[in-house]
Design a protein around this motif. Structure first.
Motif, short mmCIF file in Angstrom:
data_model
loop_
_atom_site.label_atom_id
_atom_site.label_comp_id
_atom_site.label_asym_id
_atom_site.label_seq_id
_atom_site.Cartn_x
_atom_site.Cartn_y
_atom_site.Cartn_z
N TYR A 244 46.91 -50.75 -179.57
CA TYR A 244 46.39 -50.65 -180.94
C TYR A 244 47.45 -50.07 -181.88
CZ TYR A 244 41.55 -52.01 -180.07
OH TYR A 244 40.41 -52.73 -179.79
N ALA A 247 50.04 -52.74 -182.60
CA ALA A 247 49.49 -53.83 -183.41
C ALA A 247 49.18 -53.40 -184.84
CB ALA A 247 48.22 -54.38 -182.75
N ALA A 249 46.76 -51.39 -185.68
CA ALA A 249 45.29 -51.33 -185.83
C ALA A 249 44.74 -50.00 -185.32
CB ALA A 249 44.65 -52.48 -185.06
N SER A 390 45.19 -54.49 -197.18
CA SER A 390 45.97 -54.00 -196.05
C SER A 390 47.37 -53.58 -196.49
CB SER A 390 46.07 -55.09 -194.98
OG SER A 390 46.86 -54.66 -193.89
N PHE A 412 51.23 -55.60 -188.73
CA PHE A 412 50.00 -54.98 -189.21
C PHE A 412 49.19 -55.94 -190.07
CE2 PHE A 412 52.85 -54.26 -192.75
CZ PHE A 412 52.04 -54.38 -193.86
N SER A 415 47.16 -58.35 -187.88
CA SER A 415 46.02 -57.64 -187.31
C SER A 415 44.92 -57.47 -188.35
CB SER A 415 46.46 -56.27 -186.78
OG SER A 415 47.46 -56.40 -185.81
N SER A 416 45.30 -57.09 -189.55
CA SER A 416 44.31 -56.84 -190.60
C SER A 416 43.59 -58.11 -191.00
CB SER A 416 44.99 -56.21 -191.82
OG SER A 416 45.57 -54.97 -191.48
N VAL A 419 41.18 -58.87 -187.98
CA VAL A 419 40.21 -57.86 -187.55
C VAL A 419 39.28 -57.43 -188.68
CG1 VAL A 419 39.95 -55.53 -186.65
CG2 VAL A 419 41.71 -57.03 -185.71
N ILE A 461 44.28 -57.71 -179.76
CA ILE A 461 45.18 -56.59 -180.03
C ILE A 461 46.30 -56.55 -178.98
CG2 ILE A 461 45.34 -54.08 -180.10
CD1 ILE A 461 44.08 -55.27 -182.59
N ILE A 464 48.88 -59.23 -179.79
CA ILE A 464 49.74 -58.83 -180.91
C ILE A 464 50.75 -57.78 -180.47
CG2 ILE A 464 49.78 -57.65 -183.15
CD1 ILE A 464 48.88 -60.46 -183.47
N SER A 465 50.26 -56.78 -179.74
CA SER A 465 51.15 -55.68 -179.33
C SER A 465 52.21 -56.12 -178.34
CB SER A 465 50.32 -54.55 -178.71
OG SER A 465 49.73 -54.97 -177.50
#
Length: 686
Positions: A244, A247, A249, A390, A412, A415-416, A419, A461, A464-465
């Motif tokens: 998290y 990512a 988040a 974001s 980021f 992710s935004s 999510v 997540i 992405i990470s």
């Protein structure tokens, strides 16, 4: 409108300045009360003569607000309170009567609690203390439990190595000055202890957590549910937490304005019928505020949830009573409320700072971005709005995040965009699941749906990470760069608001200052030479910096990663080498001899620095009489009882003694010469 056009914003800035002044100057309550009283009298006199319309009245109002900030800090600092344990004699073993006021994140070896001192050796005392209990004892304390502890309190160890995070200073800003280590044989829980509102909320929270465990949601998904709904992150695995973080988040796992905003909208919908009755709007407003603060209690009363609930309490006023208020006003009023009435020390909490920076960024930057580009296609418009929110929040917290954590998630925005649109549904469903679980009416279909939703959230997540090339870590970033980056963001947004040569020049100038700052730090690093005996439990370590080259000499197979990472970031070094530790070094013509269990007989006739490591079995008095070193250094590789014995010997021989576990890392005045030599070693043992 500009933020500084609002009176509440001006007062909030002055209050913060007053709190920081009280912290830096360490002003006591008596002086703070006298100063505040004088400023209030001057304010009243200026108001009587000018009716609040003169420059003098404005100056007096500013001084009064500054004084209020200083007074607020002085009164919140428990160290100044009469009867504080720091003003009482602390002996080796004492009987402590404590009341548990907080449950902290445990360490691998200890359960950690924040406690309030009620008495010391049956004499009234006060103050906050950190309690650590061996995890192997399986002692579980609850909020508001009162206990008796027989033990010896110790001072909290400050930062011992260069660029190390100062845990003692962090706890000091939370009014904690001592640690009490104990185990179950020396601890007794009292049967009757009065419950507070927070204790009752903690019990309900524990019941709710137990009910969530019974739902059958898998452990990994359940840990995310508990973090999002109740701020309980202790069960989130390091791998999931790191995913998290990378990512971008991580804010999902901390209760923030988004969570509280969803609750407020839900309350507004549920209480809408009340607003049609006479006086119903006031009743709905009162119920909403009470329920919001009830949720804050249930969620543990953390800095981010306090900020969010305080701000949305003011926002509820405008929603239910149809009063127009500006976001800046709401933000500033919540800040004034929290710092004056709740706890001025919140200003030092990183989460609190980032929370207000994010909301401030959204209030200021978001309108500028959405005005600059307004897509005509509805889907594109909605995507741009989410992206703008974001980006605005990220610009607000970006410098603070770099300053404290030295990392930046490059994805980021991705992710935004994925999510945030679904987060409202996830949170809303989570609240429904929690409520139904609490009353034992939770259908299995809802459990399966919610568990699957959290599973796919975690998978996204993790995906992405996994793109490490977009995650930037170990970025050196100091206070000057923090200030200049905020200056650059300010000039950049003003340039978007008012395009023109003036703001273009200022933006370029601020960017140039950041570049010059980087050049200066690079020059300073390149001209720095240091040699340091660091503090490391169990093994000695010698740290050598020669410009951008960092070298460690150690006998350990592994070096504590934080020791090395902190030094690299603080010193801004790039290259790194590691060598085995030798027994002899020459430092600017002076000798450093490292004495351990393998080196008992020395060939040198004179020693400048004697470094004791790995508990050598020696009669130090004989060595001191034979070699007369100028200074003795002991590190963390030897037990404290031996170090105390060596200190007595050094004192008897009138030789300066330095212990890295108490005095911090030992730094030599100059870099060692490149011609290091190994001492001759005899293997004779008595």
């Amino acid at each position: 409108m500009k933020p500084m056009n609002f009176l509440a914003v001006k007062l909030a800035c002055l209050l913060i300045l007053g709190i920081l002044s009280g912290y830096v100057l360490n002003i006591g309550p008596t002086l703070a009360i006298v100063t505040s009283a004088i400023s209030v009298v001057l304010l009243a006199i200026s108001f009587l003569f000018s009716r609040g319309k003169s420059v003098l009245f404005g100056i007096c109002a500013a001084i009064t607000t500054l004084s209020a900030g200083i007074l607020s800090y002085a009164l919140s600092s428990e160290l100044h309170h009469e009867g504080h344990y720091n003003n009482v004699h602390i002996s080796q073993m004492q009987l402590w009567h404590l009341k548990i006021r907080g449950i902290e994140k445990p360490t691998p070896f200890s359960s950690v609690y924040r406690a309030r001192v009620l008495s010391l050796d049956q004499n009234p005392a006060r103050g906050s203390i950190q309690l650590r209990i061996k995890r192997s004892d399986s002692v579980n304390l609850n909020l508001d439990d009162e206990i008796l502890v027989w033990g010896s309190a110790r001072e909290i160890t400050p930062a011992l190595n260069p660029y190390q995070w100062d845990y003692a200073q962090y706890l000091e800003k939370r009014n904690i000055y001592l640690q009490l280590h104990t185990s179950s044989p020396y601890l007794h829980t009292l049967n009757s202890s009065p419950k507070t509102l927070r204790g009752w909320a903690s019990g309900l929270r524990k019941t709710l957590l137990n009910k969530l465990h019974e739902t059958g949601i898998p452990e990994r998904e359940l840990s995310i549910v508990k973090a999002m709904l109740l701020g309980e992150r202790a069960d989130v695995s390091p791998e999931t937490f790191d995913a998290y973080r990378k990512a971008g988040a991580i804010h999902i796992l901390a209760i923030s304005g988004l969570h509280v905003g969803i609750i407020l909208l839900l309350l507004r919908f549920l209480l809408q019928p009340l607003t049609r009755l006479p006086g119903g709007k006031q009743v709905a407003l009162t119920l909403s505020v009470i329920l919001l603060w009830g949720y804050a209690l249930l969620a543990g009363f953390g800095p981010s949830v306090i900020r969010a609930v305080a701000m949305f309490s003011f926002l509820a006023y405008s929603l239910f009573l149809n009063r127009v208020t500006h976001g800046y006003n709401t933000l500033a009023l919540s800040l004034l409320f929290l710092l004056l009435l709740i706890n001025p020390l919140l200003i030092f909490e990183v989460g609190f700072q980032m929370s207000y920076a994010a909301v401030g960024g959204i209030l200021w930057i978001y309108p500028v971005l959405v005005r600059k580009w307004q897509p005509r296609v509805l889907i594109a418009k909605r995507i741009w709005q989410v992206a703008a929110v974001s980006l605005s929040a990220q610009l607000g917290v970006f410098p603070i995040s770099l300053f404290y954590f030295h990392q930046f998630p490059g994805l980021f925005m991705v992710s935004s965009l994925v999510v945030i649109p679904f987060l409202g549904l996830i949170l809303g469903t989570g609240f429904a699941v929690s409520l139904l679980a609490l009353i034992n009416q939770l259908p299995q279909l809802l459990v399966d749906f919610y568990g699957s939703a959290i599973y796919y959230l975690n998978e996204f997540i993790a995906w992405i990470s996994g793109m490490d090339s977009f995650h930037f870590e170990n970025l050196p970033f100091g206070p000057l760069e923090l200030a200049l980056t905020y200056l650059l963001i300010f000039c950049l947004i003003r340039m978007l608001q008012k395009p023109g040569a003036k703001w273009v020049r200022l933006t370029l100038a601020s960017f140039l200052m950041i570049q010059l700052c980087g050049i200066f730090y690079a020059w300073d690093t390149g001209n720095t030479s240091r040699l340091i005996i660091g503090h490391q439990y169990g093994d000695p370590i010698l740290i050598s910096q020669n410009g951008k080259q960092l070298t460690t000499h150690t006998s350990a197979k592994t070096i504590y990663p934080h020791t090395l990472k902190n030094y690299k970031l603080g010193a801004r070094t790039r290259a790194y080498k590691e060598y085995p530790l030798k027994n002899s070094y020459v430092i600017n013509g002076e000798s450093l001899i490292r004495l351990d269990s393998s080196l008992l007989v020395l060939s040198e006739k004179e020693i400048d620095y004697l470094w004791l490591t790995h508990s050598p079995r020696i009669n130090l008095d004989r060595y001191l009489a034979a070699y007369s070193p100028k200074k003795i250094i002991a590190d963390g590789s030897s037990p404290p009882y031996l170090v105390d014995r060596w200190r007595q010997s050094a004192r008897s021989s009138n030789i300066p003694f330095h212990y890295t576990g108490r005095d911090g890392a030992f730094e030599f005045r100059s870099q060692p010469s490149p011609n290091e030599r190994r001492a001759s070693i005899s293997s004779t043992v008595d």
